[in-house]
Design a protein around this motif. Structure first.
Motif, mmCIF file in Angstrom:
data_model
loop_
_atom_site.group_PDB
_atom_site.id
_atom_site.type_symbol
_atom_site.label_atom_id
_atom_site.label_comp_id
_atom_site.label_asym_id
_atom_site.label_seq_id
_atom_site.Cartn_x
_atom_site.Cartn_y
_atom_site.Cartn_z
ATOM 1 N N SER A 133 0.936 -1.212 -0.091
ATOM 2 C CA SER A 133 0.014 0.023 0.050
ATOM 3 C C SER A 133 0.868 1.296 0.096
ATOM 4 C CB SER A 133 -0.925 -0.029 1.326
ATOM 5 O OG SER A 133 -1.825 -1.147 1.380
ATOM 6 N N CYS A 134 0.469 2.448 -0.711
ATOM 7 C CA CYS A 134 0.954 3.382 -0.593
ATOM 8 C C CYS A 134 0.060 4.702 -0.344
ATOM 9 C CB CYS A 134 1.629 3.700 -2.067
ATOM 10 S SG CYS A 134 2.318 5.421 -2.115
ATOM 11 N N ARG A 135 0.048 5.195 0.709
ATOM 12 C CA ARG A 135 -0.865 6.252 1.394
ATOM 13 C C ARG A 135 -0.160 7.543 0.714
ATOM 14 N NH1 ARG A 135 -4.371 9.683 2.739
ATOM 15 N NH2 ARG A 135 -5.355 9.462 4.746
ATOM 16 N N VAL A 136 -0.780 8.151 0.130
ATOM 17 C CA VAL A 136 -0.682 9.608 -0.455
ATOM 18 C C VAL A 136 -1.177 10.763 0.247
ATOM 19 C CG1 VAL A 136 -0.220 10.814 -2.483
ATOM 20 C CG2 VAL A 136 -0.176 8.585 -2.700
ATOM 21 N N SER A 137 -0.693 11.657 0.758
ATOM 22 C CA SER A 137 -1.230 12.830 1.368
ATOM 23 C C SER A 137 -0.520 14.245 1.004
ATOM 24 C CB SER A 137 -1.204 12.708 2.995
ATOM 25 O OG SER A 137 0.203 12.733 3.193
ATOM 26 N N GLY A 138 -1.399 15.204 0.884
ATOM 27 C CA GLY A 138 -0.607 16.412 0.689
ATOM 28 C C GLY A 138 -0.851 17.132 -0.862
ATOM 29 N N VAL A 139 -1.520 15.976 -1.637
ATOM 30 C CA VAL A 139 -1.918 16.459 -2.756
ATOM 31 C C VAL A 139 -3.367 15.912 -3.256
ATOM 32 C CG1 VAL A 139 0.780 16.451 -3.727
ATOM 33 C CG2 VAL A 139 -0.811 14.511 -3.774
ATOM 34 N N SER A 140 -3.802 16.507 -4.347
ATOM 35 C CA SER A 140 -4.789 16.167 -5.025
ATOM 36 C C SER A 140 -4.431 14.898 -5.736
ATOM 37 C CB SER A 140 -5.369 17.180 -5.999
ATOM 38 O OG SER A 140 -6.663 16.540 -6.706
ATOM 39 N N PHE A 141 -4.968 13.868 -5.203
ATOM 40 C CA PHE A 141 -4.560 12.403 -5.631
ATOM 41 C C PHE A 141 -5.082 12.330 -7.159
ATOM 42 C CE2 PHE A 141 -3.574 8.215 -4.807
ATOM 43 C CZ PHE A 141 -4.408 7.169 -5.493
ATOM 44 N N ASP A 142 -5.990 12.827 -7.687
ATOM 45 C CA ASP A 142 -6.426 12.677 -8.908
ATOM 46 C C ASP A 142 -5.452 13.603 -9.900
ATOM 47 O OD1 ASP A 142 -10.022 12.935 -8.430
ATOM 48 O OD2 ASP A 142 -8.527 11.343 -8.094
ATOM 49 N N ASP A 143 -4.452 14.183 -9.443
ATOM 50 C CA ASP A 143 -3.568 15.185 -10.371
ATOM 51 C C ASP A 143 -2.366 14.457 -10.382
ATOM 52 O OD1 ASP A 143 -4.970 18.359 -9.150
ATOM 53 O OD2 ASP A 143 -5.828 16.875 -10.582
ATOM 54 N N TYR A 144 -2.071 13.273 -10.053
ATOM 55 C CA TYR A 144 -0.696 12.903 -9.901
ATOM 56 C C TYR A 144 -0.655 11.470 -10.600
ATOM 57 C CZ TYR A 144 1.923 16.532 -7.561
ATOM 58 O OH TYR A 144 2.177 17.568 -7.217
ATOM 59 N N ALA A 145 0.411 11.138 -11.090
ATOM 60 C CA ALA A 145 0.668 9.759 -11.559
ATOM 61 C C ALA A 145 1.382 9.031 -10.360
ATOM 62 C CB ALA A 145 1.701 9.788 -12.595
ATOM 63 N N ILE A 146 1.124 7.836 -9.951
ATOM 64 C CA ILE A 146 1.758 7.101 -8.840
ATOM 65 C C ILE A 146 2.657 5.909 -9.458
ATOM 66 C CG2 ILE A 146 1.564 6.016 -6.596
ATOM 67 C CD1 ILE A 146 0.956 8.820 -6.521
ATOM 68 N N GLY A 147 3.891 5.750 -9.099
ATOM 69 C CA GLY A 147 4.708 4.647 -9.480
ATOM 70 C C GLY A 147 5.227 3.988 -8.297
ATOM 71 N N TRP A 148 5.511 2.459 -8.718
ATOM 72 C CA TRP A 148 6.028 1.485 -8.040
ATOM 73 C C TRP A 148 7.525 1.407 -8.488
ATOM 74 C CZ3 TRP A 148 4.919 0.291 -2.978
ATOM 75 C CH2 TRP A 148 3.661 0.456 -2.317
ATOM 76 N N PHE A 149 8.512 1.432 -7.516
ATOM 77 C CA PHE A 149 9.701 0.993 -7.936
ATOM 78 C C PHE A 149 10.133 -0.094 -7.173
ATOM 79 C CE2 PHE A 149 10.604 4.444 -11.218
ATOM 80 C CZ PHE A 149 9.483 5.119 -11.257
#
Length: 125
Positions: free
Chosen positions: A20-36
């Motif tokens: 799991s990757c919990r994202v905070s501080g940004v609008s989730f819909d505006d970003y790409a999320i990558g797994w490395f």
């Protein structure tokens, strides 16, 4: 932007884990999320990514058909379901966030501007 990974651990070869990757501080819909991932002595590898704005995903050949990336906008969380794990999948897994390029995600680290601290995945043979 803050990203916090969880879900790593020790698993037998052939087993499964869900990161799991919990994202905070940004609008989730505006970003790409990558797994490395990065194993000792090896280069960092872009495993998978998702772009919320376009709904597109991408996988490396080494995990295609075994790993699935998904997201839960209500929880601002991106998941990486990993099945049929092998010792070659053992690494520290990182999630990262960055602006999508033309609405798409890419598995290149230079697209991403914020990184989590990683979670260890160990696969016993």
């Amino acid at each position: 932007v803050q990203l916090v990974e969880s879900g790593g651990g020790l698993v037998q070869a052939g087993g499964s884990l869900r990161l799991s990757c919990r994202v905070s501080g940004v609008s989730f819909d505006d970003y790409a999320i990558g797994w490395f991932r990065q194993a000792p002595g090896k280069e960092r590898e872009g495993v998978s990514c998702i772009s919320e704005s376009s709904g597109t995903t991408s996988y490396s050949e080494s995990v295609k058909g075994r790993f699935t990336i998904s997201s839960d906008g209500a929880k601002n969380t991106v998941y990486l379901q990993m099945n049929r794990l092998t010792p070659e999948d053992a690494a520290v897994y990182y999630c990262a966030a960055g602006p999508p390029l033309f609405g798409l995600c890419h598995r290149h680290a230079n697209q991403y501007t914020s990184w989590g601290r990683g979670t260890q995945v160990t696969v016993a043979s």
